[in-house]
Design a protein around this motif. Structure first.
Motif, mmCIF file in Angstrom:
data_model
loop_
_atom_site.group_PDB
_atom_site.id
_atom_site.type_symbol
_atom_site.label_atom_id
_atom_site.label_comp_id
_atom_site.label_asym_id
_atom_site.label_seq_id
_atom_site.Cartn_x
_atom_site.Cartn_y
_atom_site.Cartn_z
ATOM 1 N N THR A 187 0.606 -0.837 0.121
ATOM 2 C CA THR A 187 0.364 -0.286 0.479
ATOM 3 C C THR A 187 0.724 1.579 0.160
ATOM 4 O O THR A 187 2.007 1.314 0.121
ATOM 5 C CB THR A 187 -0.922 0.010 1.169
ATOM 6 O OG1 THR A 187 -0.813 -0.051 2.555
ATOM 7 C CG2 THR A 187 -2.127 -0.953 1.043
ATOM 8 N N ARG A 215 -0.253 5.761 -0.636
ATOM 9 C CA ARG A 215 -1.114 7.010 0.878
ATOM 10 C C ARG A 215 -2.311 6.506 1.042
ATOM 11 O O ARG A 215 -2.949 5.596 0.317
ATOM 12 C CB ARG A 215 -1.173 7.551 -0.432
ATOM 13 C CG ARG A 215 0.458 8.223 -0.791
ATOM 14 C CD ARG A 215 -0.092 9.447 -1.393
ATOM 15 N NE ARG A 215 -0.385 9.150 -3.232
ATOM 16 C CZ ARG A 215 -0.487 9.871 -3.630
ATOM 17 N NH1 ARG A 215 -0.636 10.783 -3.418
ATOM 18 N NH2 ARG A 215 -1.578 8.982 -5.247
ATOM 19 N N THR A 216 -2.867 6.282 2.037
ATOM 20 C CA THR A 216 -4.330 6.789 2.583
ATOM 21 C C THR A 216 -4.562 8.265 2.160
ATOM 22 O O THR A 216 -3.966 9.251 2.757
ATOM 23 C CB THR A 216 -4.806 6.465 4.162
ATOM 24 O OG1 THR A 216 -4.134 4.959 3.685
ATOM 25 C CG2 THR A 216 -5.732 6.154 4.397
ATOM 26 N N LEU A 272 -8.415 10.638 1.834
ATOM 27 C CA LEU A 272 -9.589 11.349 2.611
ATOM 28 C C LEU A 272 -10.161 11.537 1.776
ATOM 29 O O LEU A 272 -9.748 13.075 1.146
ATOM 30 C CB LEU A 272 -9.635 11.385 3.944
ATOM 31 C CG LEU A 272 -8.948 10.438 4.847
ATOM 32 C CD1 LEU A 272 -8.613 11.247 6.058
ATOM 33 C CD2 LEU A 272 -9.355 9.642 4.828
ATOM 34 N N GLY A 274 -6.449 0.709 -6.786
ATOM 35 C CA GLY A 274 -6.663 1.058 -5.643
ATOM 36 C C GLY A 274 -7.867 0.250 -4.215
ATOM 37 O O GLY A 274 -8.176 -0.855 -5.627
ATOM 38 N N THR A 310 -18.023 -0.776 -0.383
ATOM 39 C CA THR A 310 -16.014 -0.557 -0.579
ATOM 40 C C THR A 310 -16.609 -1.115 -1.821
ATOM 41 O O THR A 310 -17.797 -0.719 -2.264
ATOM 42 C CB THR A 310 -16.000 -2.254 0.315
ATOM 43 O OG1 THR A 310 -14.514 -1.853 0.199
ATOM 44 C CG2 THR A 310 -16.266 -3.195 0.097
ATOM 45 N N VAL A 315 -12.181 7.152 2.363
ATOM 46 C CA VAL A 315 -11.222 6.025 2.760
ATOM 47 C C VAL A 315 -10.708 5.278 1.316
ATOM 48 O O VAL A 315 -11.131 4.577 1.039
ATOM 49 C CB VAL A 315 -11.171 5.095 4.016
ATOM 50 C CG1 VAL A 315 -9.697 5.260 3.961
ATOM 51 C CG2 VAL A 315 -11.360 6.489 4.620
ATOM 52 N N VAL A 344 -7.673 3.664 -0.705
ATOM 53 C CA VAL A 344 -6.168 3.681 -0.307
ATOM 54 C C VAL A 344 -5.335 2.840 -1.794
ATOM 55 O O VAL A 344 -6.114 2.156 -2.291
ATOM 56 C CB VAL A 344 -6.094 1.994 0.520
ATOM 57 C CG1 VAL A 344 -4.421 1.357 0.853
ATOM 58 C CG2 VAL A 344 -6.730 2.606 2.325
ATOM 59 N N GLU A 345 -4.520 4.207 -1.555
ATOM 60 C CA GLU A 345 -3.334 3.405 -2.901
ATOM 61 C C GLU A 345 -2.922 2.365 -2.570
ATOM 62 O O GLU A 345 -2.665 1.887 -1.216
ATOM 63 C CB GLU A 345 -2.584 4.703 -3.388
ATOM 64 C CG GLU A 345 -1.486 4.201 -4.337
ATOM 65 C CD GLU A 345 -0.508 5.518 -4.770
ATOM 66 O OE1 GLU A 345 -0.288 6.356 -5.673
ATOM 67 O OE2 GLU A 345 -0.129 6.115 -2.963
#
Length: 152
Positions: A8, A10-11, A13, A38, A80, A124, A126-127
């Motif tokens: 993973t 970056r995260t 927002l 992601g 999701t 959220v 996630v990359e």
């Protein structure tokens, strides 16, 4: 079964604003932040309407891919997603479970075809740095495009 270890990055927002078109806004967020692969572990929100693959009545064959859709209005819920590389940019594959406010929060779940945000929706993102993700037609899934790892 197949799999790959995920690395993973970056995260990020993201807040979708009222009037945003859900899938288009998620694609734009991916483009803005340079995310080609992601996943969205969670999003929470309220929608003017959300169109899902589904039907009001049970299908004749529950094993067949659902050809119908249902639009749920004034609903809240969560979901999701995965983000994979497409020929024209990121492809967002989003599933959601929502309850219709005007129908005693009767729930509907499924693959999201479209939707419009009613109140700010929290996402959220996630990359994934690896593996690279693609969606390709899968004969064992009745031809539906499913997630693959082309470099594995």
């Amino acid at each position: 079964m197949f799999g790959s270890e995920a690395v993973t990055g970056r995260t990020i927002l993201v807040v979708l604003e009222p009037g945003d078109r859900v899938l288009e806004a998620l694609v734009q967020a991916c483009i803005r932040f340079g995310v080609t692969d992601g996943y969205v572990p969670v999003f929470l929100g309220a929608f003017r309407e959300l169109t899902l693959i589904g039907a009001g009545e049970p299908p004749a064959d529950e094993d067949e891919p659902m050809p119908e859709s249902i639009t749920v209005r004034n609903c809240e819920g969560h979901g999701t997603a995965s983000v994979a590389r497409g020929s024209d940019g990121p492809l967002v594959h989003l599933h959601a479970s929502v309850g219709a406010k005007g129908d005693s929060a009767r729930a509907h779940s499924g693959h999201v075809l479209s939707g419009v945000v009613q109140y700010p929706t929290e996402v959220v993102l996630v990359e994934l740095l690896s593996p690279a993700l693609e969606r390709r037609p899968n004969a064992s899934a009745r031809g539906l495009a499913t997630l693959t790892f082309p470099n594995e």
